[in-house]
Design a protein around this motif. Structure first.
Motif, mmCIF file in Angstrom:
data_model
loop_
_atom_site.group_PDB
_atom_site.id
_atom_site.type_symbol
_atom_site.label_atom_id
_atom_site.label_comp_id
_atom_site.label_asym_id
_atom_site.label_seq_id
_atom_site.Cartn_x
_atom_site.Cartn_y
_atom_site.Cartn_z
ATOM 1 N N ALA A 1 0.822 -1.212 0.000
ATOM 2 C CA ALA A 1 0.000 0.000 0.000
ATOM 3 C C ALA A 1 0.856 1.263 0.000
ATOM 4 O O ALA A 1 0.579 2.224 -0.740
ATOM 5 C CB ALA A 1 -0.942 -0.013 1.202
ATOM 6 N N GLU A 2 1.899 1.287 0.802
ATOM 7 C CA GLU A 2 2.748 2.470 0.903
ATOM 8 C C GLU A 2 3.456 2.744 -0.427
ATOM 9 O O GLU A 2 3.519 3.890 -0.904
ATOM 10 C CB GLU A 2 3.780 2.277 2.022
ATOM 11 N N MET A 3 3.993 1.685 -1.045
ATOM 12 C CA MET A 3 4.690 1.842 -2.319
ATOM 13 C C MET A 3 3.734 2.340 -3.404
ATOM 14 O O MET A 3 4.075 3.209 -4.215
ATOM 15 C CB MET A 3 5.332 0.523 -2.757
ATOM 16 N N PHE A 4 2.512 1.788 -3.428
ATOM 17 C CA PHE A 4 1.566 2.167 -4.461
ATOM 18 C C PHE A 4 1.091 3.614 -4.288
ATOM 19 O O PHE A 4 0.891 4.326 -5.280
ATOM 20 C CB PHE A 4 0.380 1.205 -4.450
ATOM 21 N N ALA A 5 0.901 4.031 -3.047
ATOM 22 C CA ALA A 5 0.519 5.423 -2.802
ATOM 23 C C ALA A 5 1.618 6.363 -3.296
ATOM 24 O O ALA A 5 1.347 7.414 -3.897
ATOM 25 C CB ALA A 5 0.257 5.638 -1.313
ATOM 26 N N TYR A 6 2.867 5.969 -3.073
ATOM 27 C CA TYR A 6 3.993 6.775 -3.557
ATOM 28 C C TYR A 6 4.001 6.816 -5.084
ATOM 29 O O TYR A 6 4.240 7.878 -5.686
ATOM 30 C CB TYR A 6 5.310 6.206 -3.046
ATOM 31 N N ALA A 7 3.752 5.670 -5.735
ATOM 32 C CA ALA A 7 3.738 5.620 -7.201
ATOM 33 C C ALA A 7 2.680 6.571 -7.765
ATOM 34 O O ALA A 7 2.926 7.275 -8.762
ATOM 35 C CB ALA A 7 3.476 4.196 -7.673
ATOM 36 N N ARG A 8 1.496 6.610 -7.146
ATOM 37 C CA ARG A 8 0.444 7.519 -7.616
ATOM 38 C C ARG A 8 0.869 8.979 -7.465
ATOM 39 O O ARG A 8 0.658 9.808 -8.356
ATOM 40 C CB ARG A 8 -0.850 7.260 -6.839
ATOM 41 N N GLU A 9 1.481 9.281 -6.329
ATOM 42 C CA GLU A 9 1.930 10.652 -6.080
ATOM 43 C C GLU A 9 3.023 11.056 -7.063
ATOM 44 O O GLU A 9 3.019 12.171 -7.601
ATOM 45 C CB GLU A 9 2.436 10.751 -4.639
ATOM 46 N N LEU A 10 3.975 10.132 -7.311
ATOM 47 C CA LEU A 10 5.070 10.430 -8.232
ATOM 48 C C LEU A 10 4.539 10.616 -9.657
ATOM 49 O O LEU A 10 4.966 11.521 -10.377
ATOM 50 C CB LEU A 10 6.109 9.314 -8.187
ATOM 51 N N ALA A 11 3.605 9.754 -10.074
ATOM 52 C CA ALA A 11 3.038 9.871 -11.416
ATOM 53 C C ALA A 11 2.321 11.208 -11.599
ATOM 54 O O ALA A 11 2.457 11.863 -12.652
ATOM 55 C CB ALA A 11 2.083 8.713 -11.679
ATOM 56 N N ALA A 12 1.564 11.621 -10.587
ATOM 57 C CA ALA A 12 0.873 12.910 -10.669
ATOM 58 C C ALA A 12 1.884 14.056 -10.789
ATOM 59 O O ALA A 12 1.682 15.014 -11.560
ATOM 60 C CB ALA A 12 -0.012 13.100 -9.439
#
Length: 418
Positions: A206-217
């Motif tokens: 969950a933590e990694m995926f939340a970071y991926a969404r933030e980085l993509a944005a």
């Protein structure tokens, strides 16, 4: 089928002493498709068992035949995932079959282009030179993993992805959690019942995926020449983008992180071949492939039989787990003459260290580039390398990792760099 007196190649602790080549040879000769028990070990529960595939021809057959040997049915790790997690795990390209797999791979391929990768060569070369120079300046004796190869692999990956410098420690921690989960040095995460939690489960990612969404944005607002910008501006769904970030972070880091010290370990054990490399008597590209052959980054990958079939004369039932062992295939005497001899000029060299078939490693070109640059800079930094103590290996039946590699970087005439 003999079951009780065949070698065990499942227990992760066996691989911590290095690839069990004697066991692999016995399986190739006596039972190239061998039934293996899946015992409870290191806090993980017992499983139903699997077929170990150890000959090169059979490994290639399994990897190429996605219709018969599925990545989607049970994913690609030996242990069965929790059924509740399986739909989540199947979102990753690695755990899909054609044609869905091919569509995702083509989308990613637009970002993971040879041109983009080649532009990172100068950065990788500068980084390798700096890290190796510091190791030499420190007296020439160092833990190569801690002093050079861990940082080399991680920083190259984060540059390619476009991860800010301050966040690089997060990628290292996430990689450790996924790759080293069998190793006693990595404390397991336990659920409320005291059972270990799969590091690939939704809760653990969950933590990694939340970071991926933030980085993509962020990349959509501030585009750059990096993989995350390219991926974030494709038609990938958010869930697919998250899984790509996971795959690139873990596989992209650990391939080079495992292969680079493994190659140096092999060079230290074969000083004659090392001298050939230092003198320029063999091509560095050829040396990269031979060092990958003797030390593949990945030990095993799992498939699940999609239908009743037969492999090497052994009946395989629909639903059976079928596990290929890369190190065994790479040392199959039927394909590689004198397979335990390091020959940096070996031709042909059809190793399977990057897999084969539809799932052949998407980042193989990037990994080869980094390894070529690393070996060129290593021979330019010193007169040779020799062991200064035994290696410490990762306890894993998945990744052929080295946690520590004491070496001496020897004085003497260095070879001109590439």
């Amino acid at each position: 089928m003999e079951r009780t007196n065949l070698p065990d190649v499942f227990d992760p602790r066996i691989h911590a002493a290095g690839p069990p080549h004697d066991a692999f040879r016995e399986l190739r000769d006596r039972a190239p498709v061998a039934r293996q028990e899946e015992r409870a070990v290191l806090g993980w529960p017992a499983g139903p068992g699997f077929w170990a595939v150890t000959r090169h021809a059979d490994v290639v057959r399994v990897l190429k035949d996605a219709r018969t040997y599925s990545s989607w049915l049970g994913a690609t790790q030996i242990r069965d995932p929790d059924p509740a997690d399986l739909p989540f795990i199947r979102r990753m390209m690695l755990n899909q079959d054609p044609p869905e797999h091919g569509g995702l791979r083509r989308l990613a391929g637009r970002a993971f282009t040879p041109g983009r990768i080649a532009r990172f060569e100068a950065t990788a070369r500068s980084r390798a030179r700096e890290l190796l120079a510091a190791a030499v300046a420190g007296g020439g004796e160092a833990d190569l993993v801690r002093a050079v190869t861990d940082d080399y692999a991680l920083l190259n990956l984060t540059d390619l992805l476009g991860v800010p410098a301050g966040d690089r420690g997060l990628l290292h921690a996430w990689t450790e959690r996924v790759i080293a989960y069998q190793d006693p040095d990595e404390p397991p995460v336990l659920d409320a019942d005291g059972k270990p939690v799969n590091p690939r489960s939704p809760a653990m990612l969950a933590e990694m995926f939340a970071y991926a969404r933030e980085l993509a944005a962020h990349k959509r607002r501030h585009p750059a020449d990096d993989l995350m910008t390219a991926l974030a501006t494709t038609e990938l769904a958010e869930a697919e983008l998250e899984m790509f970030f996971f795959l690139l972070t873990v596989a992209g880091n650990d391939t080079v992180r495992s292969a680079a010290p493994g190659g140096v370990l092999a060079l230290g054990a074969h000083p004659g071949e090392q001298r050939r490399l230092w003198r320029g008597e063999v091509s560095v590209d050829g040396a990269v492939d031979e060092l990958l052959r003797v030390h593949p980054p990945v030990i095993s990958f799992r498939r699940t039989a999609a239908r009743d079939t037969e492999l090497a004369g052994v009946p395989i039932a629909r639903g059976d787990k079928v596990v290929v062992f890369h190190a065994s295939a790479n040392h199959d005497e039927r394909v590689f003459p004198d397979p335990h001899r390091l020959d940096l000029g070996r031709r042909p060299n059809p190793h399977v260290s990057f897999g084969d078939g539809p799932h052949v490693c998407l980042g193989a070109h990037f990994a080869r580039l980094q390894l070529r640059v690393f070996y060129e800079e290593l021979r330019g930094a010193c007169g040779g390398v020799e062991p200064a103590g035994p290696p410490r290996r990762l306890v894993s039946n998945f990744i052929n990792g080295i946690k520590s590699l004491p070496v001496r970087l020897l004085p003497g005439p260095a070879t001109p760099r590439g």
